[in-house]
Design a protein around this motif. Structure first.
Motif, PDB file in Angstrom:
ATOM      1  N   ASP A 501       0.866  -1.161   0.279  1.00 34.21           N
ATOM      2  CA  ASP A 501       0.390  -0.509   0.122  1.00 34.21           C
ATOM      3  C   ASP A 501       1.013   1.017   0.095  1.00 34.21           C
ATOM      4  OD1 ASP A 501      -2.289  -1.610   0.356  1.00 34.21           O
ATOM      5  OD2 ASP A 501      -2.577  -1.127   2.034  1.00 34.21           O
ATOM      6  N   LYS A 502       2.036   1.625   0.209  1.00 38.53           N
ATOM      7  CA  LYS A 502       2.199   2.563   0.923  1.00 38.53           C
ATOM      8  C   LYS A 502       4.243   2.574  -0.135  1.00 38.53           C
ATOM      9  CE  LYS A 502       2.742   1.815   5.830  1.00 38.53           C
ATOM     10  NZ  LYS A 502       3.492   1.328   6.661  1.00 38.53           N
ATOM     11  N   LEU A 503       3.628   2.132  -1.410  1.00 43.70           N
ATOM     12  CA  LEU A 503       5.447   2.176  -2.614  1.00 43.70           C
ATOM     13  C   LEU A 503       4.950   2.986  -3.423  1.00 43.70           C
ATOM     14  CD1 LEU A 503       5.624  -1.592  -3.670  1.00 43.70           C
ATOM     15  CD2 LEU A 503       6.980  -0.704  -1.838  1.00 43.70           C
ATOM     16  N   VAL A 504       5.826   3.454  -3.846  1.00 43.10           N
ATOM     17  CA  VAL A 504       5.731   4.201  -4.840  1.00 43.10           C
ATOM     18  C   VAL A 504       6.481   4.557  -5.979  1.00 43.10           C
ATOM     19  CG1 VAL A 504       5.915   7.115  -5.039  1.00 43.10           C
ATOM     20  CG2 VAL A 504       4.472   6.221  -3.090  1.00 43.10           C
ATOM     21  N   THR A 505       6.996   4.549  -6.832  1.00 43.56           N
ATOM     22  CA  THR A 505       7.640   3.502  -7.447  1.00 43.56           C
ATOM     23  C   THR A 505       7.209   4.419  -9.093  1.00 43.56           C
ATOM     24  OG1 THR A 505       7.693   2.235  -6.984  1.00 43.56           O
ATOM     25  CG2 THR A 505       8.405   1.869  -8.940  1.00 43.56           C
ATOM     26  N   LEU A 506       8.988   5.020  -9.663  1.00 45.71           N
ATOM     27  CA  LEU A 506       8.939   5.576 -11.110  1.00 45.71           C
ATOM     28  C   LEU A 506       9.165   4.309 -11.864  1.00 45.71           C
ATOM     29  CD1 LEU A 506       9.067   9.604 -10.688  1.00 45.71           C
ATOM     30  CD2 LEU A 506       6.997   8.029 -10.862  1.00 45.71           C
ATOM     31  N   LYS A 507       8.914   3.752 -13.553  1.00 46.07           N
ATOM     32  CA  LYS A 507       9.356   3.168 -13.554  1.00 46.07           C
ATOM     33  C   LYS A 507       9.809   3.370 -15.157  1.00 46.07           C
ATOM     34  CE  LYS A 507       5.205   0.214 -13.348  1.00 46.07           C
ATOM     35  NZ  LYS A 507       4.568  -0.834 -12.788  1.00 46.07           N
ATOM     36  N   THR A 508      10.353   2.508 -16.128  1.00 42.47           N
ATOM     37  CA  THR A 508      10.111   2.431 -17.499  1.00 42.47           C
ATOM     38  C   THR A 508      10.620   1.434 -17.895  1.00 42.47           C
ATOM     39  OG1 THR A 508      11.203   3.096 -19.260  1.00 42.47           O
ATOM     40  CG2 THR A 508      12.620   3.665 -18.256  1.00 42.47           C
ATOM     41  N   THR A 509       9.999   0.253 -18.188  1.00 37.66           N
ATOM     42  CA  THR A 509      10.905  -0.828 -19.180  1.00 37.66           C
ATOM     43  C   THR A 509      11.196  -1.005 -20.904  1.00 37.66           C
ATOM     44  OG1 THR A 509       9.672  -2.190 -17.242  1.00 37.66           O
ATOM     45  CG2 THR A 509      10.273  -3.242 -19.666  1.00 37.66           C
ATOM     46  N   ILE A 510      12.379  -1.024 -21.481  1.00 33.77           N
ATOM     47  CA  ILE A 510      12.426  -1.372 -23.318  1.00 33.77           C
ATOM     48  C   ILE A 510      12.297  -2.759 -23.465  1.00 33.77           C
ATOM     49  CG2 ILE A 510      13.293   0.938 -23.574  1.00 33.77           C
ATOM     50  CD1 ILE A 510      15.539  -0.025 -23.359  1.00 33.77           C
ATOM     51  N   GLY A 511      12.251  -3.138 -24.548  1.00 30.42           N
ATOM     52  CA  GLY A 511      11.648  -4.890 -25.110  1.00 30.42           C
ATOM     53  C   GLY A 511      11.835  -4.572 -26.415  1.00 30.42           C
ATOM     54  N   PHE A 512      12.442  -5.949 -26.654  1.00 29.29           N
ATOM     55  CA  PHE A 512      12.594  -6.044 -28.523  1.00 29.29           C
ATOM     56  C   PHE A 512      12.664  -7.928 -28.321  1.00 29.29           C
ATOM     57  CE2 PHE A 512      15.272  -8.266 -31.106  1.00 29.29           C
ATOM     58  CZ  PHE A 512      14.865  -8.195 -32.530  1.00 29.29           C
ATOM     59  N   ARG A 513      11.912  -8.167 -29.198  1.00 29.09           N
ATOM     60  CA  ARG A 513      10.924  -9.894 -29.629  1.00 29.09           C
ATOM     61  C   ARG A 513      11.515  -9.473 -30.990  1.00 29.09           C
ATOM     62  NH1 ARG A 513       5.426 -12.788 -27.674  1.00 29.09           N
ATOM     63  NH2 ARG A 513       7.040 -13.072 -25.608  1.00 29.09           N
ATOM     64  N   HIS A 514      11.331 -10.241 -31.325  1.00 30.47           N
ATOM     65  CA  HIS A 514      12.181 -11.765 -33.043  1.00 30.47           C
ATOM     66  C   HIS A 514      11.610 -12.659 -33.370  1.00 30.47           C
ATOM     67  CE1 HIS A 514      13.929 -11.131 -36.582  1.00 30.47           C
ATOM     68  NE2 HIS A 514      14.242 -12.105 -36.740  1.00 30.47           N
ATOM     69  N   GLU A 515      10.325 -13.278 -34.247  1.00 33.20           N
ATOM     70  CA  GLU A 515      10.712 -14.525 -34.638  1.00 33.20           C
ATOM     71  C   GLU A 515      11.074 -14.859 -35.794  1.00 33.20           C
ATOM     72  OE1 GLU A 515       5.772 -16.268 -35.476  1.00 33.20           O
ATOM     73  OE2 GLU A 515       7.349 -15.566 -37.081  1.00 33.20           O
ATOM     74  N   PHE A 516      11.859 -16.506 -35.298  1.00 31.64           N
ATOM     75  CA  PHE A 516      12.788 -17.254 -35.846  1.00 31.64           C
ATOM     76  C   PHE A 516      11.948 -17.947 -36.696  1.00 31.64           C
ATOM     77  CE2 PHE A 516      15.669 -14.460 -33.385  1.00 31.64           C
ATOM     78  CZ  PHE A 516      16.272 -14.368 -33.935  1.00 31.64           C
ATOM     79  N   LYS A 517      11.447 -18.494 -38.062  1.00 35.41           N
ATOM     80  CA  LYS A 517      11.130 -19.632 -38.871  1.00 35.41           C
ATOM     81  C   LYS A 517       9.711 -19.861 -38.528  1.00 35.41           C
ATOM     82  CE  LYS A 517      16.171 -21.557 -39.762  1.00 35.41           C
ATOM     83  NZ  LYS A 517      16.836 -23.125 -38.878  1.00 35.41           N
ATOM     84  N   LYS A 518       9.621 -18.895 -37.535  1.00 32.47           N
ATOM     85  CA  LYS A 518       7.924 -19.097 -38.099  1.00 32.47           C
ATOM     86  C   LYS A 518       7.884 -20.034 -36.511  1.00 32.47           C
ATOM     87  CE  LYS A 518       6.081 -18.435 -41.987  1.00 32.47           C
ATOM     88  NZ  LYS A 518       5.043 -18.555 -43.741  1.00 32.47           N
ATOM     89  N   LYS A 519       7.995 -20.470 -35.564  1.00 36.12           N
ATOM     90  CA  LYS A 519       8.133 -20.568 -34.442  1.00 36.12           C
ATOM     91  C   LYS A 519       8.804 -20.474 -32.965  1.00 36.12           C
ATOM     92  CE  LYS A 519      10.337 -25.100 -35.807  1.00 36.12           C
ATOM     93  NZ  LYS A 519       9.890 -26.900 -35.823  1.00 36.12           N
TER      94      LYS A 519
END
Length: 552
Positions: A501-519
């Motif tokens: 209840d007391k947490l105060v947070t600022l945040k950021t996330t970056i991400g990358f996703r890639h598919e290989f050979k359709k599976k």
């Protein structure tokens, strides 16, 4: 108020009375003529508006047709000016025209009522069989036979030659889309078709109105007429396939769609409809091929991208994956955290079902968590999320963890979610969540909130996530900005409900996703949190993660 009628050969007061739903005496008296007089071809007869043939609301039946009567505004001013001219309450005119204000502008065309005539009326050359502009009459006033119709005044209807099929079509579309007045829109369509019987766009639009109003046989008749006369018309295949799809006639819809694609193989409208039809027929493999074809034609197609991920899960039914996350704290803790998981899920007739074995090393102590989740399908437009987890290592994990969400697939490539999360360390915490997502071209935007009621106050968490798709459904870059922490974040410091209840947070996330050979899927991410872990004492948390998944 009256309408001018030009007499054609053979007409008399009786035939006019039948057409305009009046008695012969009223028409003759209004024109100051005797009933026995012979009417001359070309003579103009005034047909009075009365309670029996002029209405402010449509009253559809199988014997009569209702012709919208319009007034064209000549100068800016209040609606009351027109209201007084016709003796009609301004609120009635406002309702008929869906006006937001009681001010009108020069050039506006307003509906002021409907003239009721018999559907089997004779071929009257200048009868008002199409909407025209009403202007004040130059002379004459109502006779005593109309004194009971106090709401009507002297007016004549001019049959303007410039009211062509295009104008009638434009008016029909406006009335259908803006007012949802489909009966009047159909009347305007068929008045236009009397002038231009082979105007395909109007006939297709009439078919669509019949579709929306569940008059399927009439809709099919309009579409078939166009197909017979113009078999390469793309729009008729779009409208016809929609009718069949919405009425669960999927095999016939696919035939119509394929016929249209034989003329227009790269039509985005027809390809996206074929995808939906194939999915309804439980043929996700073929739907996937069409989706990939469509995205090659238009990589920014929002609707195709929204469907691609859901469809892919139905093609490759099994997923096996593993992930690892590393968390570093500059102040709050001396030792880093390590979090790993092994996951398996399978697509079933009811939806996706998965099992997860989660491991975490926190506070120099390791522990396991066992988790099950599912995404049951409810209908075409709804599905849900259910999860439950258990751990014997309380502190490293919550002893119990659960969740439920209801998802709704919304129009305009949007999706909504409402849900609840449950955590139990030494006592229980309930967390409510809601989210809205929107696809736009190659982008997906998601706004989410978590609300946690506490003993003295309520905690709020807000996240905003953006994905940019550079390829298929699993090829994207991601960035998340947020305030607060959530139970769906594995690296968040959720010790117990009181501290949460007391947490105060600022945040950021970056991400990358890639598919290989359709599976094969590779995901990389990195994040930063600035968290107040004691009053007025903040620390930074840096995280990085990697996951790998195989579909088969």
């Amino acid at each position: 108020m009256y309408f001018n009628h030009t007499v054609i050969h053979g007409q008399n007061f009786l035939s006019l009375a039948k057409t305009y739903n009046l008695s012969p005496n009223i028409i003759a008296s209004f024109n100051k003529l005797s009933l026995g007089v012979n009417l001359r071809e070309g003579e103009v007869i005034k047909v009075p508006a009365a309670r029996t043939n002029f209405f402010y609301r449509l009253q559809p039946n199988s014997f009569h047709e209702y012709i919208p009567v319009f007034h064209r505004v000549t100068e800016n001013g209040p609606l009351s000016t027109i209201s007084k001219k016709y003796g009609i309450p301004d609120t009635t005119i406002q309702r008929m025209n869906s006006l937001s204000t009681k001010t009108v502008k020069a050039g506006d065309q307003l509906t002021v009522g409907y003239l009721k005539i018999r559907k089997d009326y004779e071929n009257i050359s200048n009868a008002p069989t199409r909407p025209d502009t009403i202007s004040p009459a130059a002379s004459s006033s109502p006779t005593s036979t109309l004194k009971s119709t106090a709401a009507l005044q002297d007016t004549t209807i001019s049959n303007e030659p410039d009211v062509n099929s295009d104008k009638l079509f434009e008016q029909a579309r406006r009335i259908a889309f803006d007012k949802k007045d489909y009966a009047t829109a159909l009347l305007l369509c068929f008045q236009a078709l009397k002038k231009s019987p082979d105007y395909s766009d109007i006939r297709i639009f009439a078919g669509r109105i019949y579709t929306w109003t569940d008059k399927l046989d009439s809709a099919v008749a309009q579409f078939n007429y166009v197909l017979e006369h113009e078999p390469d018309n793309k729009d008729v295949y779009v409208g016809y396939s929609d009718l069949l799809y919405w009425n669960d006639q999927y095999s016939k819809a696919l035939e119509v769609c394929d016929k249209g694609l034989s003329y227009y193989g790269t039509s985005k409208d027809l390809l996206i409809r074929k995808v939906k039809i194939l999915r309804a027929l439980k043929r996700p493999g073929e739907a996937q091929e069409v989706l990939e074809q469509l995205l090659k034609i238009d990589r920014t197609n929002t609707e195709a991208r929204a469907l691609l991920q859901r469809n892919k899960d139905e093609v490759l039914k099994n997923k096996l994956g593993m992930s690892y996350e590393y968390n570093y704290f500059d102040k709050q803790f001396n030792d880093p955290w390590h979090i790993a998981s092994i996951d398996y899920s399978r697509q079933t007739k009811m939806g996706s079902v998965g099992a997860h074995l989660n491991y975490a090393n926190r506070f120099r102590s390791g522990g396991l968590q066992y988790e099950l989740d599912a995404y049951p399908h409810i209908s075409k437009y709804f599905y849900s999320y259910i999860s439950g987890a258990y751990s014997t290592n309380v502190g490293v994990f919550a002893k119990y963890r659960g969740g439920f969400s209801l998802y709704s697939i919304l129009p305009k490539s949007m999706e909504g979610e409402v849900g609840i999360r449950y955590l139990y360390f030494s006592d229980a915490t309930l967390i409510y969540t809601a989210a809205i997502s929107k696809y736009y071209k190659s982008w997906l935007f998601t706004a989410r909130t978590y609300i946690t009621p506490g003993e003295k106050s309520t905690s709020h968490t807000y996240n905003f996530t953006t994905r940019y798709y550079y390829g298929g459904a699993d090829d994207y870059f991601l960035i998340t900005l947020g305030r607060g922490i959530s139970p769906d974040e594995t690296g968040a410091v959720l010790l117990n409900n009181k501290e949460f209840d007391k947490l105060v947070t600022l945040k950021t996330t970056i991400g990358f996703r890639h598919e290989f050979k359709k599976k094969y899927l590779l995901t990389l991410d990195a994040g930063w949190m600035n968290q107040e872990y004691r009053p007025k004492t903040k620390g930074n948390q840096l995280s990085t993660g990697i996951s790998y998944q195989v579909r088969f």
